[in-house]
Design a protein around this motif. Sequence first.
Motif, PDB file in Angstrom:
ATOM      1  N   ILE A 177      14.391  39.870  61.893  1.00  0.00           N
ATOM      2  CA  ILE A 177      14.344  40.698  63.094  1.00  0.00           C
ATOM      3  C   ILE A 177      13.188  40.305  64.010  1.00  0.00           C
ATOM      4  CG2 ILE A 177      13.927  43.048  63.938  1.00  0.00           C
ATOM      5  CD1 ILE A 177      15.567  44.068  61.542  1.00  0.00           C
ATOM      6  N   ASN A 178      12.021  40.106  63.425  1.00  0.00           N
ATOM      7  CA  ASN A 178      10.836  39.724  64.194  1.00  0.00           C
ATOM      8  C   ASN A 178      10.539  38.245  63.901  1.00  0.00           C
ATOM      9  OD1 ASN A 178       8.159  39.218  65.045  1.00  0.00           O
ATOM     10  ND2 ASN A 178       7.566  41.343  64.725  1.00  0.00           N
ATOM     11  N   PRO A 179      10.476  37.397  64.914  1.00  0.00           N
ATOM     12  CA  PRO A 179      10.230  35.972  64.665  1.00  0.00           C
ATOM     13  C   PRO A 179       8.872  35.666  64.034  1.00  0.00           C
ATOM     14  CG  PRO A 179      10.340  36.417  67.034  1.00  0.00           C
ATOM     15  CD  PRO A 179      10.694  37.686  66.340  1.00  0.00           C
ATOM     16  N   GLU A 180       7.932  36.637  64.028  1.00  0.00           N
ATOM     17  CA  GLU A 180       6.653  36.432  63.339  1.00  0.00           C
ATOM     18  C   GLU A 180       6.804  36.507  61.825  1.00  0.00           C
ATOM     19  OE1 GLU A 180       3.281  38.094  66.443  1.00  0.00           O
ATOM     20  OE2 GLU A 180       4.130  39.510  64.989  1.00  0.00           O
ATOM     21  N   TRP A 181       7.865  37.162  61.358  1.00  0.00           N
ATOM     22  CA  TRP A 181       8.056  37.328  59.923  1.00  0.00           C
ATOM     23  C   TRP A 181       8.559  36.039  59.311  1.00  0.00           C
ATOM     24  CZ3 TRP A 181      11.437  42.350  60.304  1.00  0.00           C
ATOM     25  CH2 TRP A 181      10.663  43.391  60.837  1.00  0.00           C
ATOM     26  N   LEU A 182       7.865  35.565  58.309  1.00  0.00           N
ATOM     27  CA  LEU A 182       8.264  34.369  57.564  1.00  0.00           C
ATOM     28  C   LEU A 182       9.033  34.732  56.301  1.00  0.00           C
ATOM     29  CD1 LEU A 182       4.850  32.475  57.820  1.00  0.00           C
ATOM     30  CD2 LEU A 182       6.890  32.187  59.281  1.00  0.00           C
ATOM     31  N   VAL A 183       8.907  35.998  55.881  1.00  0.00           N
ATOM     32  CA  VAL A 183       9.479  36.419  54.606  1.00  0.00           C
ATOM     33  C   VAL A 183       9.938  37.879  54.686  1.00  0.00           C
ATOM     34  CG1 VAL A 183       7.214  37.102  53.671  1.00  0.00           C
ATOM     35  CG2 VAL A 183       9.050  36.481  52.093  1.00  0.00           C
ATOM     36  N   GLU A 184      10.982  38.181  53.957  1.00  0.00           N
ATOM     37  CA  GLU A 184      11.437  39.556  53.739  1.00  0.00           C
ATOM     38  C   GLU A 184      11.895  39.612  52.284  1.00  0.00           C
ATOM     39  OE1 GLU A 184      14.845  42.561  55.425  1.00  0.00           O
ATOM     40  OE2 GLU A 184      13.659  41.435  56.887  1.00  0.00           O
ATOM     41  N   ILE A 185      11.616  40.729  51.612  1.00  0.00           N
ATOM     42  CA  ILE A 185      11.854  40.813  50.175  1.00  0.00           C
ATOM     43  C   ILE A 185      12.588  42.103  49.833  1.00  0.00           C
ATOM     44  CG2 ILE A 185      10.769  40.808  47.883  1.00  0.00           C
ATOM     45  CD1 ILE A 185       8.324  39.449  49.243  1.00  0.00           C
ATOM     46  N   GLU A 186      13.558  42.003  48.914  1.00  0.00           N
ATOM     47  CA  GLU A 186      14.254  43.155  48.333  1.00  0.00           C
ATOM     48  C   GLU A 186      13.876  43.235  46.856  1.00  0.00           C
ATOM     49  OE1 GLU A 186      18.403  42.291  48.676  1.00  0.00           O
ATOM     50  OE2 GLU A 186      18.495  42.939  50.769  1.00  0.00           O
ATOM     51  N   ALA A 187      14.008  44.418  46.274  1.00  0.00           N
ATOM     52  CA  ALA A 187      13.716  44.561  44.844  1.00  0.00           C
ATOM     53  C   ALA A 187      14.597  45.644  44.225  1.00  0.00           C
ATOM     54  CB  ALA A 187      12.249  44.911  44.628  1.00  0.00           C
ATOM     55  N   SER A 188      14.794  45.507  42.929  1.00  0.00           N
ATOM     56  CA  SER A 188      15.516  46.502  42.137  1.00  0.00           C
ATOM     57  C   SER A 188      14.642  46.858  40.937  1.00  0.00           C
ATOM     58  CB  SER A 188      16.846  45.929  41.613  1.00  0.00           C
ATOM     59  OG  SER A 188      17.659  45.524  42.677  1.00  0.00           O
ATOM     60  N   ALA A 189      14.657  48.131  40.582  1.00  0.00           N
ATOM     61  CA  ALA A 189      13.866  48.589  39.429  1.00  0.00           C
ATOM     62  C   ALA A 189      14.740  49.481  38.555  1.00  0.00           C
ATOM     63  CB  ALA A 189      12.627  49.344  39.899  1.00  0.00           C
TER      64      ALA A 189
END
Length: 127
Positions: free
Chosen positions: A111-123
């Motif tokens: 969404i934001n071009p400054e973001w290099l990474v996005e992370i999802e998680a399951s617990a």
Amino acid sequence: MRQLVSSGSPFEGEIGFSRAVRVGNRIEVSGTAPIRDGKTAGVGDCYEQTKAALEIIVKAVEDAGGKAEHIIRTRIFLTDISLWKDAARAHGEIFGQIRPASTFAEIKGLINPEWLVEIEASAQVED
């Protein structure tokens, strides 16, 4: 029972999502970007951005009644796969002993071009 967890992201209302949702013993954490104080953390630094996103994820799991060691899966989305070692270093600092199942994948953009990474998680919270 369905428990919704908010992180205060400005996108939660606009998109209509929760940072995390707990149903029973399962906690699912939404795609988490590196945002601190409403701004991109570590602009240009994949390691710092990964640390920021993982801190948000761990807090969301804790807010839902879990712990970092309950995280069983992470999905790391990178806009440049050549940065994977920076993301892996931050991931390993938190999950080196926990060792969840994990995926690193390159994506076209976020969404934001400054973001290099996005992370999802399951617990999975133990009884």
